[in-house]
Write an enzyme that holds these catalytic residues in place. Structure first.
Site, PDB file in Angstrom:
ATOM      1  N   ARG A   1       0.881  -1.174   0.000  1.00 55.21           N
ATOM      2  CA  ARG A   1       0.000   0.000   0.000  1.00 55.21           C
ATOM      3  C   ARG A   1       0.909   1.213   0.000  1.00 55.21           C
ATOM      4  O   ARG A   1       1.722   1.399   0.914  1.00 55.21           O
ATOM      5  CB  ARG A   1      -0.898   0.017   1.240  1.00 55.21           C
TER       6      ARG A   1
ATOM      7  N   HIS B   1      -7.678   0.985  -6.050  1.00 53.03           N
ATOM      8  CA  HIS B   1      -7.856   0.162  -4.845  1.00 53.03           C
ATOM      9  C   HIS B   1      -8.540  -1.148  -5.263  1.00 53.03           C
ATOM     10  O   HIS B   1      -9.695  -1.411  -4.909  1.00 53.03           O
ATOM     11  CB  HIS B   1      -8.682   0.929  -3.811  1.00 53.03           C
TER      12      HIS B   1
ATOM     13  N   GLN C   1     -10.178  -3.783  -2.742  1.00 52.27           N
ATOM     14  CA  GLN C   1     -11.456  -3.290  -2.226  1.00 52.27           C
ATOM     15  C   GLN C   1     -12.571  -3.605  -3.216  1.00 52.27           C
ATOM     16  O   GLN C   1     -13.649  -4.097  -2.839  1.00 52.27           O
ATOM     17  CB  GLN C   1     -11.358  -1.769  -2.006  1.00 52.27           C
TER      18      GLN C   1
ATOM     19  N   ASP D   1     -17.253   7.279  -0.750  1.00 46.00           N
ATOM     20  CA  ASP D   1     -15.963   7.169  -0.060  1.00 46.00           C
ATOM     21  C   ASP D   1     -15.637   8.551   0.507  1.00 46.00           C
ATOM     22  O   ASP D   1     -16.274   9.551   0.162  1.00 46.00           O
ATOM     23  CB  ASP D   1     -14.878   6.701  -1.063  1.00 46.00           C
TER      24      ASP D   1
ATOM     25  N   CYS E   1     -16.254   1.892   1.460  1.00 48.30           N
ATOM     26  CA  CYS E   1     -15.053   1.084   1.713  1.00 48.30           C
ATOM     27  C   CYS E   1     -14.575   1.206   3.156  1.00 48.30           C
ATOM     28  O   CYS E   1     -13.884   0.329   3.650  1.00 48.30           O
ATOM     29  CB  CYS E   1     -13.955   1.493   0.738  1.00 48.30           C
TER      30      CYS E   1
ATOM     31  N   ARG F   1     -13.449  -8.283   2.803  1.00 45.36           N
ATOM     32  CA  ARG F   1     -12.034  -8.042   2.441  1.00 45.36           C
ATOM     33  C   ARG F   1     -11.240  -9.301   2.758  1.00 45.36           C
ATOM     34  O   ARG F   1     -10.386  -9.718   1.999  1.00 45.36           O
ATOM     35  CB  ARG F   1     -11.458  -6.845   3.233  1.00 45.36           C
TER      36      ARG F   1
HETATM   37  N1   CP Z   1     -11.071   0.156   3.026  1.00 43.59           N
HETATM   38  C1   CP Z   1      -9.770   0.066   3.374  1.00 43.59           C
HETATM   39  O1   CP Z   1      -8.880  -0.155   2.550  1.00 43.59           O
HETATM   40  O2   CP Z   1      -9.557   0.212   4.706  1.00 43.59           O
HETATM   41  P1   CP Z   1      -8.133   0.403   5.408  1.00 43.59           P
HETATM   42  O3   CP Z   1      -7.593   1.728   4.967  1.00 43.59           O
HETATM   43  O4   CP Z   1      -8.450   0.366   6.869  1.00 43.59           O
HETATM   44  O5   CP Z   1      -7.228  -0.712   4.983  1.00 43.59           O
HETATM   45  N1  NVA Z   2      -9.886   6.903  -0.930  1.00 43.94           N
HETATM   46  C1  NVA Z   2      -9.440   6.498   0.392  1.00 43.94           C
HETATM   47  C2  NVA Z   2      -9.656   5.043   0.596  1.00 43.94           C
HETATM   48  C3  NVA Z   2      -9.276   4.530   1.946  1.00 43.94           C
HETATM   49  C4  NVA Z   2      -9.456   3.057   2.086  1.00 43.94           C
HETATM   50  C5  NVA Z   2      -7.965   6.861   0.561  1.00 43.94           C
HETATM   51  O1  NVA Z   2      -7.188   6.678  -0.399  1.00 43.94           O
HETATM   52  O2  NVA Z   2      -7.600   7.335   1.629  1.00 43.94           O
END
Ligand code: CP
Ligand code: NVA
Length: 306
Positions: free
Chosen positions: A103, A130, A133, A225, A265, A293
């Site tokens: 990530r 993502h 997700q 989101d 999400c 997930r």
């Molecule tokens: N939705 C999601 O990716 O959550 P986290 O940021 O907690 O991993």
């Molecule tokens: N769009 C958000 C998603 C978090 C899971 C971010 O990138 O922070």
């Protein structure tokens, strides 16, 4: 399917169907207490340069449930945080672990990790996409609606990483998708054009609009989101002003189908992108979505590593 970085590039329509069916099978086995050590002896390196609750915990628990071993690698604690290159990191980790989940900010870093390494790479979120997700989202919708093809998903809000991956996922699975965002913050045309290519094969309909009520009309799924993604914290006040008309609230939900479900999400910010009366109502399936997930990620791990 070697990597799981980009739903459009790496995952074919049949891969997607197979991933969903593996996830359903592993979910049933987990619920029934049937052991499934499909990755015994395998190790997953998990690099995080951004925060995470769901992605970290689900990959970590998923690896344990599959009989393998996860290694949490905070970017600040490994040499990447002190400037070691992606290329060297990829080559070193390829000698020690069986796959990498990452990530991070720049999508290109994930692509490079796969290019310079010799092991599967899983994208646990970048500024652009993502995909893990989106797979869990499809699993959740299929569970609640029985099918994907021909359903309408409406995404309201920022045309961000989550929205880009949903465009790809809907186009590949034959779901119709309407995205409502301010013109200044819609999904990049690159993702829209890409989705339209898959949509031509699956029959999915892709609509981009600035009108949230038009997008929500008769939708089977309403999705939103955060307005402020990780890395955009300094823009928060400006973003609240930009997105104020793109909130999922009771009025917006009243335009959707009567049995519409609400997805997010998470993490969610009540009173901003969604009101508490929607996210905490019976139509909200956000905790099923969060649980999925785990099951979706196990399917990705089995397909990449099994
Ligand atoms: N939705 C999601 O990716 O959550 P986290 O940021 O907690 O991993
Ligand atoms: N769009 C958000 C998603 C978090 C899971 C971010 O990138 O922070």
């Amino acid at each position: 399917m070697k990597h799981f970085i980009d739903l459009h590039e790496d995952v074919s329509i049949s891969d997607l169907e197979e991933l969903l069916s593996i996830a359903e099978d592993l979910k049933a086995k987990t619920k029934a207490g049937i052991p499934h050590p499909l990755l015994a002896g395998k190790t997953l390196g998990m690099i995080f340069t951004k925060s995470s609750t769901r992605t970290r915990v689900s990959f970590e628990v998923g690896m344990y449930q599959l009989g393998g071993h996860p290694l949490f690698l905070n970017a600040n604690d490994i040499q990447i945080g002190r400037g070691e290159t992606i290329s060297d990191t990829a080559q070193v980790l390829s000698r020690m672990v069986d796959a990498i989940m990452i990530r991070t900010f720049k999508h290109q870093d994930v692509v490079d990790l796969a290019r310079f390494g010799t092991i599967p790479v899983i994208n646990g979120l970048t500024d652009d996409q993502h995909p893990t997700q989106a797979l869990a989202d499809l699993l959740t919708i299929k569970e609640h609606k029985g099918t994907l093809k021909g359903l309408k998903l409406c995404y309201v809000g920022d045309g961000n990483n989550v929205a880009n991956s949903l465009l790809q996922a809907c186009a590949k699975s034959g779901m119709h998708i309407s995205v409502a965002s301010p013109a200044s913050h819609t999904c990049p045309s690159f993702y829209v054009d890409q989705a339209k290519k898959d949509a031509a094969v699956t029959g999915s309909r892709i609509v981009m609009t600035t009108d949230p009520f038009a997008a929500a009309k008769d939708a089977d799924v309403i999705y939103t989101d955060t307005w402020t993604s990780m890395g955009q914290e300094s823009e928060k006040a400006a973003r609240v002003a930009i997105f104020k008309d793109y909130q999922v609230n009771g009025e917006l939900m009243s335009h959707a189908a009567k049995d519409a479900i609400f997805l997010h999400c998470l993490p969610a910010y009540r009173g901003y992108e969604v009101t508490a009366d929607v996210i905490d109502s019976p139509c909200s399936v956000v905790f099923d979505e969060a649980e999925n997930r785990l099951h979706a990620h196990k399917a990705i791990l089995v397909k990449c590593l099994g």
